[in-house]
Design a protein around this motif. Structure first.
Motif, PDB file in Angstrom:
ATOM      1  N   LEU A 172       0.829  -1.208   0.000  1.00 12.95           N
ATOM      2  CA  LEU A 172       0.000   0.000   0.000  1.00 12.95           C
ATOM      3  C   LEU A 172       0.862   1.256   0.000  1.00 12.95           C
ATOM      4  O   LEU A 172       0.546   2.249  -0.672  1.00 12.95           O
ATOM      5  CB  LEU A 172      -0.909  -0.001   1.229  1.00 12.95           C
ATOM      6  CG  LEU A 172      -2.072  -0.999   1.226  1.00 12.95           C
ATOM      7  CD1 LEU A 172      -2.722  -1.031   2.607  1.00 12.95           C
ATOM      8  CD2 LEU A 172      -3.102  -0.627   0.167  1.00 12.95           C
ATOM      9  N   ALA A 173       1.947   1.230   0.765  1.00 16.83           N
ATOM     10  CA  ALA A 173       2.788   2.422   0.887  1.00 16.83           C
ATOM     11  C   ALA A 173       3.586   2.686  -0.390  1.00 16.83           C
ATOM     12  O   ALA A 173       3.747   3.838  -0.798  1.00 16.83           O
ATOM     13  CB  ALA A 173       3.737   2.270   2.079  1.00 16.83           C
ATOM     14  N   VAL A 174       4.074   1.610  -1.006  1.00 20.36           N
ATOM     15  CA  VAL A 174       4.934   1.773  -2.179  1.00 20.36           C
ATOM     16  C   VAL A 174       4.111   1.902  -3.454  1.00 20.36           C
ATOM     17  O   VAL A 174       4.373   2.770  -4.302  1.00 20.36           O
ATOM     18  CB  VAL A 174       5.923   0.589  -2.280  1.00 20.36           C
ATOM     19  CG1 VAL A 174       6.733   0.675  -3.553  1.00 20.36           C
ATOM     20  CG2 VAL A 174       6.845   0.576  -1.066  1.00 20.36           C
ATOM     21  N   GLY A 175       3.114   1.009  -3.618  1.00 25.12           N
ATOM     22  CA  GLY A 175       2.236   1.096  -4.787  1.00 25.12           C
ATOM     23  C   GLY A 175       2.893   0.756  -6.098  1.00 25.12           C
ATOM     24  O   GLY A 175       2.412   1.143  -7.160  1.00 25.12           O
ATOM     25  N   ARG A 257      -2.323   2.809   8.719  1.00 26.03           N
ATOM     26  CA  ARG A 257      -1.885   4.140   8.288  1.00 26.03           C
ATOM     27  C   ARG A 257      -1.725   4.213   6.772  1.00 26.03           C
ATOM     28  O   ARG A 257      -2.124   5.195   6.129  1.00 26.03           O
ATOM     29  CB  ARG A 257      -0.567   4.488   8.974  1.00 26.03           C
ATOM     30  CG  ARG A 257      -0.672   4.633  10.488  1.00 26.03           C
ATOM     31  CD  ARG A 257       0.637   5.032  11.111  1.00 26.03           C
ATOM     32  NE  ARG A 257       1.084   6.347  10.652  1.00 26.03           N
ATOM     33  CZ  ARG A 257       2.184   6.936  11.055  1.00 26.03           C
ATOM     34  NH1 ARG A 257       2.954   6.328  11.948  1.00 26.03           N
ATOM     35  NH2 ARG A 257       2.526   8.118  10.598  1.00 26.03           N
ATOM     36  N   ALA A 258      -1.145   3.169   6.181  1.00 21.75           N
ATOM     37  CA  ALA A 258      -0.971   3.156   4.717  1.00 21.75           C
ATOM     38  C   ALA A 258      -2.323   3.108   4.017  1.00 21.75           C
ATOM     39  O   ALA A 258      -2.531   3.776   3.002  1.00 21.75           O
ATOM     40  CB  ALA A 258      -0.115   1.960   4.315  1.00 21.75           C
ATOM     41  N   LEU A 259      -3.249   2.337   4.587  1.00 26.74           N
ATOM     42  CA  LEU A 259      -4.575   2.241   3.977  1.00 26.74           C
ATOM     43  C   LEU A 259      -5.308   3.570   4.068  1.00 26.74           C
ATOM     44  O   LEU A 259      -6.006   3.977   3.134  1.00 26.74           O
ATOM     45  CB  LEU A 259      -5.378   1.151   4.679  1.00 26.74           C
ATOM     46  CG  LEU A 259      -6.695   0.728   4.036  1.00 26.74           C
ATOM     47  CD1 LEU A 259      -6.440   0.185   2.631  1.00 26.74           C
ATOM     48  CD2 LEU A 259      -7.376  -0.327   4.888  1.00 26.74           C
ATOM     49  N   GLY A 260      -5.139   4.275   5.166  1.00 26.97           N
ATOM     50  CA  GLY A 260      -5.769   5.585   5.309  1.00 26.97           C
ATOM     51  C   GLY A 260      -5.250   6.579   4.291  1.00 26.97           C
ATOM     52  O   GLY A 260      -6.017   7.340   3.703  1.00 26.97           O
ATOM     53  N   ARG A 261      -3.952   6.557   4.045  1.00 26.21           N
ATOM     54  CA  ARG A 261      -3.398   7.463   3.038  1.00 26.21           C
ATOM     55  C   ARG A 261      -3.869   7.080   1.651  1.00 26.21           C
ATOM     56  O   ARG A 261      -4.149   7.939   0.813  1.00 26.21           O
ATOM     57  CB  ARG A 261      -1.872   7.429   3.098  1.00 26.21           C
ATOM     58  CG  ARG A 261      -1.291   8.114   4.309  1.00 26.21           C
ATOM     59  CD  ARG A 261       0.181   8.431   4.076  1.00 26.21           C
ATOM     60  NE  ARG A 261       0.953   7.232   3.833  1.00 26.21           N
ATOM     61  CZ  ARG A 261       1.535   6.512   4.772  1.00 26.21           C
ATOM     62  NH1 ARG A 261       1.407   6.877   6.038  1.00 26.21           N
ATOM     63  NH2 ARG A 261       2.232   5.431   4.475  1.00 26.21           N
ATOM     64  N   THR A 262      -3.979   5.763   1.413  1.00 26.62           N
ATOM     65  CA  THR A 262      -4.401   5.317   0.080  1.00 26.62           C
ATOM     66  C   THR A 262      -5.838   5.686  -0.198  1.00 26.62           C
ATOM     67  O   THR A 262      -6.201   6.098  -1.289  1.00 26.62           O
ATOM     68  CB  THR A 262      -4.247   3.786  -0.026  1.00 26.62           C
ATOM     69  OG1 THR A 262      -2.896   3.459   0.226  1.00 26.62           O
ATOM     70  CG2 THR A 262      -4.626   3.309  -1.419  1.00 26.62           C
ATOM     71  N   LYS A 263      -6.717   5.587   0.827  1.00 21.69           N
ATOM     72  CA  LYS A 263      -8.122   5.863   0.596  1.00 21.69           C
ATOM     73  C   LYS A 263      -8.463   7.344   0.633  1.00 21.69           C
ATOM     74  O   LYS A 263      -9.347   7.807  -0.050  1.00 21.69           O
ATOM     75  CB  LYS A 263      -8.976   5.155   1.664  1.00 21.69           C
ATOM     76  CG  LYS A 263      -9.098   3.677   1.455  1.00 21.69           C
ATOM     77  CD  LYS A 263      -9.905   3.056   2.541  1.00 21.69           C
ATOM     78  CE  LYS A 263     -11.372   3.474   2.421  1.00 21.69           C
ATOM     79  NZ  LYS A 263     -12.029   2.922   1.275  1.00 21.69           N
ATOM     80  N   GLY A 264      -7.738   8.082   1.491  1.00 22.65           N
ATOM     81  CA  GLY A 264      -8.208   9.425   1.720  1.00 22.65           C
ATOM     82  C   GLY A 264      -7.380  10.537   1.138  1.00 22.65           C
ATOM     83  O   GLY A 264      -7.861  11.652   0.946  1.00 22.65           O
TER      84      GLY A 264
END
Length: 267
Positions: A172-175, A257-264
């Motif tokens: 999620l963080a790297v993508g 935390r990574a999921l929150g950045r990815t979604k929001g």
């Protein structure tokens, strides 16, 4: 003139149902990926023969029954590959914009991660069966009984799922699948090669033995070995469980935390 009432708005599926649907999606993609499945089956065979054939004689001279010693690390190596493939799959989803599409759907935040872990569970069971089957062909046996054999598989799968959470956070963080593969290569090599999986701790220099003896892969290998071959299993299993709980807490926080950045927010 009669007034018609508005059509009822369908309620969103439960979080469990959402996770189940996304798990089925991931399993369907996995079934179509013949390279992924064949890798899960062939990798244990390659690793087992690659280490067992050249090292068997040396280990037997040191009093080590290598056909019982080696399988735990082959199983754990397979579980590491399961987790690493999870990072690649999640990163590919991010790169293709799947998480942007998920954001437009009435999904709970964790549903894509739960779905991914469901597919990882299936792949971990396949990889475990392949690794155990390969070892059994060379003479490996569960000498401690059926209950401990079930515990062996359960602990191996728990190991895979715990690491998968960490790899999901990385993906999620790297993508980017290429970057995740590069980021995981060195840690997995260090944790497996500097462990008691391939050789007893006495085979390492004295200055590095504390790390080799106590790091999580060594503890997990010792626990699986005790469950397979008999002997005191309570302490290594408890230590491994403690390691997994600590890692799961850390990885879960990072994944959230990574999921929150990815979604929001913007990446």
């Amino acid at each position: 003139m009669t007034r018609t009432s508005p059509a009822p708005v369908p309620s969103a599926a439960s979080p469990l149902a959402q996770g189940w649907v996304l798990a089925l999606r991931a399993v369907t993609l996995l079934r179509r990926d013949t390279a992924e499945i064949s890798g899960a089956v062939v990798a244990p065979l390659v690793f087992f023969t690659g280490f067992y054939v050249p090292l068997r004689g040396v280990m037997e001279q040191r009093g080590v029954d290598y056909v019982q010693w080696l399988p735990p690390i082959v199983v754990l190596q397979s579980m590491l590959f399961v987790a690493m493939s999870s990072a690649d799959a999640i990163a590919a989803d991010v790169q293709r914009g799947m998480f942007d599409r998920f954001r437009t759907m009435p999904l709970v935040r964790l549903a894509p991660v739960v779905g991914r872990l469901g597919a990882d569970l299936c792949r971990a069971l396949v990889a475990s069966a392949a690794a155990i089957g390969t070892a059994a062909a060379f003479g490996f046996r569960f000498r401690a009984g059926a209950a401990d054999a079930v515990g062996f598989v359960a602990l191996a799968v728990a190991f895979a799922l715990c690491l998968s959470v960490g790899c999901v956070a990385l993906g999620l963080a790297v993508g980017n699948p290429e970057h995740t593969a590069s980021a995981m290569l060195v840690p997995q090599l260090l944790l497996t090669m500097l462990s008691t999986g391939f050789t007893p701790v006495t085979g390492f220099p004295g200055w590095i033995r504390p790390f080799v003896r106590n790091q999580p892969v060594s503890q997990a290998a010792d626990a699986l070995r005790a469950l397979a071959s008999g002997g005191p299993a309570a302490r290594p299993v408890l230590v491994t469980a403690a390691w997994l709980l600590v890692l799961l807490a850390v990885f879960g926080l990072l994944a959230g935390r990574a999921l929150g950045r990815t979604k929001g927010g913007r990446r």
